[in-house]
Design a protein around this motif. Structure first.
Motif, PDB file in Angstrom:
ATOM      1  N   TYR A 186       0.767  -1.155  -0.434  1.00 30.56           N
ATOM      2  CA  TYR A 186      -0.095   0.015   0.101  1.00 30.56           C
ATOM      3  C   TYR A 186       0.889   1.184  -0.020  1.00 30.56           C
ATOM      4  N   ARG A 226      -6.032   4.091  -3.450  1.00 33.38           N
ATOM      5  CA  ARG A 226      -6.004   4.409  -2.003  1.00 33.38           C
ATOM      6  C   ARG A 226      -7.410   4.133  -1.642  1.00 33.38           C
ATOM      7  N   TYR A 284      -7.393   0.482   0.861  1.00 30.42           N
ATOM      8  CA  TYR A 284      -7.355   1.195   2.206  1.00 30.42           C
ATOM      9  C   TYR A 284      -7.177   0.182   3.237  1.00 30.42           C
ATOM     10  N   PHE A 310      -5.150  10.854   3.925  1.00 26.33           N
ATOM     11  CA  PHE A 310      -5.618   9.543   4.355  1.00 26.33           C
ATOM     12  C   PHE A 310      -6.749   9.444   5.357  1.00 26.33           C
ATOM     13  N   GLN A 361      -9.714   9.692   2.869  1.00 26.22           N
ATOM     14  CA  GLN A 361      -9.835   8.241   2.282  1.00 26.22           C
ATOM     15  C   GLN A 361     -10.219   7.571   3.306  1.00 26.22           C
ATOM     16  N   ARG A 362     -10.175   7.691   4.697  1.00 29.30           N
ATOM     17  CA  ARG A 362     -10.902   6.752   5.608  1.00 29.30           C
ATOM     18  C   ARG A 362     -12.213   6.973   5.584  1.00 29.30           C
TER      19      ARG A 362
END
Length: 319
Positions: free
Chosen positions: A73, A174, A178, A238, A241-242
């Protein structure tokens, strides 16, 4: 991740990242015009960003996971989200204007939508496409004067177009890969640390590692600013993106362009037209629709219309 960041809405974080990226475009243009090799500028950018995140990791006592699935990743997210876009930017910004490159970056949401639809083999909700199109219309209005390509060689335009495509690919990567339950700060740090190791190894093998000290103070200051922006924006990336997918995050490109225009107005005393204000309103409207903050039910409530529910037919007692 800091508490106030976790409590912020994804839309607020998207706007914040866009503003930071817009400033970094201007700084990258300055570095590119200073005849700094792109790979050398990238090394210092990632080094500064890694050092900043390392300090945050010590303060929060977070350690990036090192399992094989995390390493994969880190590699994919770093190449598609950091190294390749930055290298493309440093190379093309020496030949095209910041405004034109910023305008091209706004294609990233449309590329993200198309790639996501192909990867998932389904058409995404139409309201999300509508929001992206409204945002694209807004950014087109704001950059109408900056799209004159008559003085730019087609080679640089094609290379510049690869930037938003790589960014879109990173958005999709991503989002789909994830790691569940992972800390966004740890993922951002692991991604940047691995990229720094790869870039440093490349410079060492090529015999150019000694060149990293050959930077003028003002250029190094600009790269330091880009590195700090990279650290902050990537940690926020991030976190966003979560909580959302690549299509929602991709709208960062719209706000990055507006940030570049605004920064130019402040730094160079350029006037902001009514078209810019209208573009800003359109972009916020598009973000609200794509993120789900505005839907048909919201419009009904705003207009004072009743909300109708689909009624099931009652069973006939004679049957």
């Amino acid at each position: 991740m800091l508490g106030f960041v976790r409590s912020a809405s994804p839309s607020a974080l998207i706007i914040a990242i866009g503003l930071l990226v817009g400033v970094s475009f201007t700084l990258s243009k300055y570095v590119a015009m200073s005849d700094v090799p792109a790979f050398l500028a990238l090394f210092w950018q990632v080094a500064v960003a890694s050092a900043a995140l390392l300090g945050l990791l010590f303060a929060t006592r977070i350690t990036p996971p090192t399992a094989p699935r995390y390493i994969g990743y880190y590699l994919g997210a770093g190449l598609l989200g950091v190294s390749l876009p930055a290298l493309i930017g440093y190379v093309v910004l020496e030949h095209i204007t910041t405004g034109f490159y910023s305008a091209l970056v706004t294609l990233s949401p449309m590329f993200t939508f198309a790639i996501t639809a192909m990867v998932e083999r389904r058409m995404l909700p139409l309201h999300r496409l509508l929001g992206l199109l409204i945002g694209f219309a807004g950014i087109s209005l704001a950059t109408l004067r900056g799209l004159d390509t008559s003085a730019i060689e087609p080679t640089w335009i094609l290379l510049a177009l690869s930037g938003p495509f790589v960014l879109a690919s990173g958005n999709v990567f991503r989002s789909r890969v994830y790691p569940a339950g992972a800390d966004p700060m740890a993922l951002a740090a692991g991604t940047l640390f691995l990229q720094l190791a790869l870039i440093g190894a490349t410079l060492l093998v090529s015999g150019r590692l000694a060149e990293i000290a050959a930077l003028k103070p003002m250029v190094f200051a600009a790269i330091t600013g880009i590195g700090l922006i990279t650290a902050i924006s990537y940690a926020l990336t991030f976190e966003v993106q979560r909580r959302t997918d690549g299509v929602g995050f991709s709208q960062v490109g719209y706000f990055a362009t507006l940030s570049g225009i605004t920064f130019g107005a402040i730094a160079f005393r350029e006037e902001l037209s009514l078209a810019f204000i209208a573009a800003l309103l359109l972009i916020f409207l598009g973000l609200a629709i794509t993120s789900g903050h505005l839907s048909r039910s919201h419009f009904r409530q705003a207009a004072g219309l009743p909300r109708f529910r689909r009624c099931r037919p009652r069973p006939n007692p004679l049957h």
